[in-house]
Design a protein around this motif. Structure first.
Motif, mmCIF file in Angstrom:
data_model
loop_
_atom_site.group_PDB
_atom_site.id
_atom_site.type_symbol
_atom_site.label_atom_id
_atom_site.label_comp_id
_atom_site.label_asym_id
_atom_site.label_seq_id
_atom_site.Cartn_x
_atom_site.Cartn_y
_atom_site.Cartn_z
ATOM 1 N N ILE A 75 0.845 -1.207 0.000
ATOM 2 C CA ILE A 75 0.000 0.000 0.000
ATOM 3 C C ILE A 75 0.873 1.247 0.000
ATOM 4 C CG2 ILE A 75 -1.661 1.319 1.362
ATOM 5 C CD1 ILE A 75 -2.816 -1.349 2.321
ATOM 6 N N ARG A 76 1.942 1.212 0.811
ATOM 7 C CA ARG A 76 2.846 2.358 0.868
ATOM 8 C C ARG A 76 3.489 2.615 -0.500
ATOM 9 N NH1 ARG A 76 5.826 0.514 4.515
ATOM 10 N NH2 ARG A 76 4.656 1.282 6.303
ATOM 11 N N GLN A 77 3.906 1.546 -1.165
ATOM 12 C CA GLN A 77 4.520 1.691 -2.478
ATOM 13 C C GLN A 77 3.509 2.211 -3.504
ATOM 14 O OE1 GLN A 77 7.645 1.488 -3.236
ATOM 15 N NE2 GLN A 77 8.301 0.811 -1.204
ATOM 16 N N GLU A 78 2.259 1.694 -3.414
ATOM 17 C CA GLU A 78 1.222 2.163 -4.345
ATOM 18 C C GLU A 78 0.946 3.651 -4.127
ATOM 19 O OE1 GLU A 78 -2.174 -0.276 -3.798
ATOM 20 O OE2 GLU A 78 -1.276 -2.060 -4.740
ATOM 21 N N MET A 79 0.880 4.067 -2.862
ATOM 22 C CA MET A 79 0.642 5.476 -2.573
ATOM 23 C C MET A 79 1.798 6.332 -3.069
ATOM 24 S SD MET A 79 -1.027 5.297 1.253
ATOM 25 C CE MET A 79 -1.153 7.067 1.337
ATOM 26 N N LYS A 80 3.021 5.843 -2.871
ATOM 27 C CA LYS A 80 4.183 6.585 -3.361
ATOM 28 C C LYS A 80 4.136 6.715 -4.875
ATOM 29 C CE LYS A 80 7.593 5.628 0.250
ATOM 30 N NZ LYS A 80 8.892 4.983 0.546
ATOM 31 N N GLU A 81 3.795 5.612 -5.551
ATOM 32 C CA GLU A 81 3.751 5.633 -7.012
ATOM 33 C C GLU A 81 2.642 6.560 -7.508
ATOM 34 O OE1 GLU A 81 5.122 4.934 -10.696
ATOM 35 O OE2 GLU A 81 6.008 4.242 -8.796
ATOM 36 N N LYS A 82 1.500 6.528 -6.795
ATOM 37 C CA LYS A 82 0.404 7.409 -7.180
ATOM 38 C C LYS A 82 0.782 8.869 -6.983
ATOM 39 C CE LYS A 82 -4.516 8.164 -6.362
ATOM 40 N NZ LYS A 82 -5.706 7.751 -5.575
ATOM 41 N N MET A 83 1.405 9.177 -5.842
ATOM 42 C CA MET A 83 1.839 10.549 -5.591
ATOM 43 C C MET A 83 2.884 10.978 -6.610
ATOM 44 S SD MET A 83 2.083 10.510 -1.426
ATOM 45 C CE MET A 83 2.752 12.167 -1.389
ATOM 46 N N ARG A 84 3.774 10.011 -6.957
ATOM 47 C CA ARG A 84 4.797 10.307 -7.954
ATOM 48 C C ARG A 84 4.152 10.643 -9.307
ATOM 49 N NH1 ARG A 84 7.637 5.824 -6.816
ATOM 50 N NH2 ARG A 84 9.000 6.383 -5.116
ATOM 51 N N GLU A 85 3.141 9.860 -9.689
ATOM 52 C CA GLU A 85 2.476 10.077 -10.971
ATOM 53 C C GLU A 85 1.720 11.400 -10.981
ATOM 54 O OE1 GLU A 85 1.667 9.345 -14.810
ATOM 55 O OE2 GLU A 85 2.949 8.136 -13.485
ATOM 56 N N GLU A 86 1.049 11.694 -9.849
ATOM 57 C CA GLU A 86 0.344 12.983 -9.768
ATOM 58 C C GLU A 86 1.327 14.148 -9.844
ATOM 59 O OE1 GLU A 86 -1.811 12.787 -6.173
ATOM 60 O OE2 GLU A 86 -3.382 11.454 -6.939
#
Length: 263
Positions: free
Chosen positions: A204-215
């Protein structure tokens, strides 16, 4: 390790200086020196009698319970107490590590051989209570049974005091092993749950990081596009001003010249 460091008075690298300096006066106290002397005597005591040497074992850092598990796998059945004693007190050359373990094992084997003899030639060999024979020979001292370590509860009730020598209870070894396996299985399940929770949290932490990175990438891309547009517009405006400034000035009309309407 600390004994060697104290003897040579050389601080180990991983010990902070403040801790090392606080230990020095403590080592000089009478209470510490008396305790150190007593512990040295205890380690060198000859529990098997004079000349038998200090008691030792060859089990290493592996617990007796693990030795018992491996021995049971090797034998195809739960190991008897004297078998565990031999497993953890015999060196690679098949010799016992000290005189106490050897004399104890020999005495137990002598009793087992005697108990295994049929009363008459026609009868079957009697059933031998290995645990009872073992406890009768070694006894119980300070709630511990010699030679069994952490595996002692699997061979019977351990007495509450050094003076009590209680006979081993009749134990269903398979039930004890199954009980141990059940507890271990539960521990493994709990460990797996903990690991899975950690893995899920990490995912979940990695997904959130990736999502924040993409945004963030999308936001930066939009800002850069807007900045480029503004720079292009400014460049075009400047270029257009230069072009307009380079055009020739139209001739002025004379006052007496006829207008187009009149012509």
């Amino acid at each position: 390790m600390l004994s060697e460091a104290r003897a040579c008075e050389k601080k180990r690298k991983h010990i902070p200086v403040s801790i090392w300096e606080s230990w020095k006066p403590h080592w000089e106290t009478k209470a510490f020196q008396a305790k150190s002397t007593q512990c040295s005597r205890n380690r060198l005591s000859e529990k098997g009698g004079e000349g038998s040497g200090p008691s030792r074992h060859t089990g290493g850092s592996r617990a007796h319970r693990e030795h018992a598990r491996l021995l049971a796998k090797e034998l195809g059945r739960p190991a008897h107490p004297h078998e565990l004693l031999k497993k953890t007190h015999v060196k690679a050359n098949k010799e016992f590590v000290d005189q106490k373990s050897k004399s104890t094992y020999d005495a137990i084997m002598s009793k087992i051989v005697s108990a295994s003899q049929p009363e008459d030639r026609s009868s079957k060999p009697p059933e031998v209570d290995y645990s009872q024979i073992y406890l009768e020979e070694v006894g119980v001292k300070k709630t511990h049974i010699y030679g069994l370590g952490s595996q002692a509860p699997f061979y019977g009730h351990v007495g509450a005091s050094s003076s009590s020598i209680s006979p081993l209870q009749d134990i269903d070894f398979n039930a004890r092993v199954n009980e141990c396996a059940g507890h271990r299985l539960q521990e493994i399940k709990e460990e797996m749950k903990h690991e899975m929770r950690s893995e899920i949290r990490e995912e979940i932490r990695q997904e959130m990081k990736e999502k924040m990175r993409e945004e963030l990438r999308e936001e930066m891309r939009h800002e850069m596009q807007q900045e480029v547009r503004e720079q292009v517009d400014l460049l075009l405006q400047n270029r257009l001003s230069v072009l307009i400034g380079g055009l020739p000035t139209p001739p002025s009309r004379r006052p007496d010249s006829p207008s187009n309407d009149m012509i």
